[in-house]
Design a protein around this motif. Sequence first.
Motif, PDB file in Angstrom:
ATOM      1  N   PRO A  15      22.819  26.740 -19.643  1.00 24.73           N
ATOM      2  CA  PRO A  15      22.125  27.574 -18.698  1.00 24.73           C
ATOM      3  C   PRO A  15      22.903  28.833 -18.602  1.00 24.73           C
ATOM      4  N   LEU A  16      22.082  30.040 -18.263  1.00 21.18           N
ATOM      5  CA  LEU A  16      23.000  31.253 -18.096  1.00 21.18           C
ATOM      6  C   LEU A  16      23.115  31.509 -16.487  1.00 21.18           C
ATOM      7  N   GLY A  17      24.274  31.771 -16.086  1.00 18.80           N
ATOM      8  CA  GLY A  17      24.661  32.227 -14.710  1.00 18.80           C
ATOM      9  C   GLY A  17      24.465  34.055 -14.710  1.00 18.80           C
ATOM     10  N   PRO A  18      24.549  34.406 -13.408  1.00 17.24           N
ATOM     11  CA  PRO A  18      24.426  35.579 -13.431  1.00 17.24           C
ATOM     12  C   PRO A  18      25.534  36.540 -14.055  1.00 17.24           C
ATOM     13  N   VAL A  19      25.433  37.678 -14.503  1.00 22.99           N
ATOM     14  CA  VAL A  19      26.463  38.423 -14.959  1.00 22.99           C
ATOM     15  C   VAL A  19      27.375  38.865 -14.133  1.00 22.99           C
ATOM     16  N   ARG A  20      28.732  39.134 -14.602  1.00 25.35           N
ATOM     17  CA  ARG A  20      29.961  39.639 -13.834  1.00 25.35           C
ATOM     18  C   ARG A  20      30.116  40.727 -13.828  1.00 25.35           C
ATOM     19  N   ALA A  21      29.560  41.678 -13.343  1.00 21.08           N
ATOM     20  CA  ALA A  21      29.543  43.206 -13.228  1.00 21.08           C
ATOM     21  C   ALA A  21      30.634  43.869 -12.495  1.00 21.08           C
ATOM     22  N   ALA A  22      31.882  43.442 -13.006  1.00 24.00           N
ATOM     23  CA  ALA A  22      32.822  43.715 -12.206  1.00 24.00           C
ATOM     24  C   ALA A  22      33.441  45.203 -12.040  1.00 24.00           C
ATOM     25  N   PHE A  73      28.151  36.992 -20.149  1.00 22.09           N
ATOM     26  CA  PHE A  73      28.028  35.534 -20.181  1.00 22.09           C
ATOM     27  C   PHE A  73      29.275  34.945 -19.619  1.00 22.09           C
ATOM     28  N   PRO A  74      29.551  34.973 -18.417  1.00 23.20           N
ATOM     29  CA  PRO A  74      30.822  34.222 -17.875  1.00 23.20           C
ATOM     30  C   PRO A  74      30.518  33.052 -17.643  1.00 23.20           C
ATOM     31  N   ASP A  75      31.614  32.114 -17.995  1.00 27.60           N
ATOM     32  CA  ASP A  75      31.739  30.580 -17.734  1.00 27.60           C
ATOM     33  C   ASP A  75      30.542  30.108 -18.741  1.00 27.60           C
ATOM     34  N   HIS A  76      30.479  30.603 -19.867  1.00 25.23           N
ATOM     35  CA  HIS A  76      29.323  30.316 -20.946  1.00 25.23           C
ATOM     36  C   HIS A  76      30.035  30.438 -22.392  1.00 25.23           C
ATOM     37  N   PRO A  77      29.764  29.445 -23.118  1.00 22.83           N
ATOM     38  CA  PRO A  77      30.227  29.683 -24.404  1.00 22.83           C
ATOM     39  C   PRO A  77      29.956  30.709 -25.251  1.00 22.83           C
ATOM     40  N   LEU A  78      29.196  31.801 -25.005  1.00 20.13           N
ATOM     41  CA  LEU A  78      28.722  33.019 -25.652  1.00 20.13           C
ATOM     42  C   LEU A  78      29.961  33.927 -24.979  1.00 20.13           C
ATOM     43  N   GLY A  79      30.448  33.632 -23.896  1.00 17.45           N
ATOM     44  CA  GLY A  79      31.504  34.559 -23.363  1.00 17.45           C
ATOM     45  C   GLY A  79      33.054  34.338 -24.012  1.00 17.45           C
ATOM     46  N   ARG A  80      32.934  33.398 -24.642  1.00 17.95           N
ATOM     47  CA  ARG A  80      34.410  33.255 -25.146  1.00 17.95           C
ATOM     48  C   ARG A  80      34.792  33.781 -26.473  1.00 17.95           C
ATOM     49  N   PRO A  81      35.923  34.660 -26.680  1.00 17.37           N
ATOM     50  CA  PRO A  81      36.226  35.221 -27.981  1.00 17.37           C
ATOM     51  C   PRO A  81      36.268  34.335 -29.221  1.00 17.37           C
ATOM     52  N   VAL A  82      35.477  35.242 -30.226  1.00 16.73           N
ATOM     53  CA  VAL A  82      35.384  34.226 -31.517  1.00 16.73           C
ATOM     54  C   VAL A  82      36.811  33.767 -32.025  1.00 16.73           C
TER      55      VAL A  82
END
Length: 399
Positions: free
Chosen positions: A213-220, A145-154
């Motif tokens: 809105p969700l953007g694409p995943v970041r599959a680095a 979830f890059p650049d999304h609130p779900l991707g931030r550490p708790v």
Amino acid sequence: MTFATSAARIPVVTVVDPRLKTTSLCLGVGYGSRHDPPGCGGLAHMLEHLLMSAPVGTVGPLVQHLERLGGTANAETGLEQMLFYTQVAAEDAEEALDLLLRGVLTPEPDAATLDSERTAVLQELAAAEADPTDTVQDAFLAALFPDHPLGRPVGGTVPEIGRLDIDTVLGAHRSLFLPSPMVLTVIGPEIPRIPAEFAQAEYTAPAPRPEFPLGPVRAAEHAWPDEFSWVAVGGRSPSMSDDAGRQCYAVLANLMGADACSLLYRELRVSAGLAYAFQAWDRGYAESGAWRVLVGVESGNGAKAVDVVVRVLDELATDGPTDTDLDAARRRARMSLILDAETPLEHARLLAYRSLDRTSGWDMERELRLIADVTRDDIRAAAAHIRSGLVTVVRPEPR
């Protein structure tokens, strides 16, 4: 008893079991780390610590007084929810409920309590940073979830925790925490008196919250360290509101979990001998879910282990599971739910977690039926979906 709170009346979900000698209470709140304002990561987690440690009237810190009753008490903060719970002897249920509600809804903390808990939170962050099983999951969600609130550490970051002051935390309690959806669950031999001005007689669905809105995943690209490491492999799954869809991914997790009957156990541990510690699970959120396999691997085995995970996913996406494997996975998914429901405190937590952000109260029998209805085609589709947006993250990173 009067609660000076801006929150609406809180719905109460009760289960009466005359065989019990304890009462389990859980207050669920639909406020988590994703709702923290920008630059204030870890605010919800810090608030949880503060509420459990602040004095309640003249009786001292909430958690200490609840445990002086002989019971247990704890709290947890997730991406979208907070749970405050206790289990006490049935005769102490009314006192415990009074303490829990007053402590969480009308706290009286001071700056000294905040400073003390800040130290505890910073130690917790340091411990998590030193544990790859924690850092890999934060990194996995950040990639999913890059650049999304779900991707931030708790837990936020050390600088963010350092900036929090008592006014900021109490302001979040007033403006973010109290207006959030809430539910109180009670399980015991009888239901303790719940103040009429506080509790609703029936479950009422909370108002929906705005989604992002969700953007694409970041599959680095990932690199393997020269030491034991943890790898998370997975992808997005259905949102929390998609009850039927979510059960497909729960069954898929059991097909690839650590139980001896799972496909991945047989391939990864028995046949290939590449991993001893691994597990699979799925978690739903407002916009999406997160399905993953977490594997601990020795140096040199990581890429091989990931290849096995991907191969099993590919086989499931192409052929689906056998009838025997599918039946076992459905049984395991159902049994996990039943075991939680037959443990009073876990049942109270489960009811609170499942009831928040729903259009109606949670029905376990319905969920058991949905699990039983998962088909081979459902598994094929779920495995193909995970495979199409696969994210792989390794921690620790090479030095």
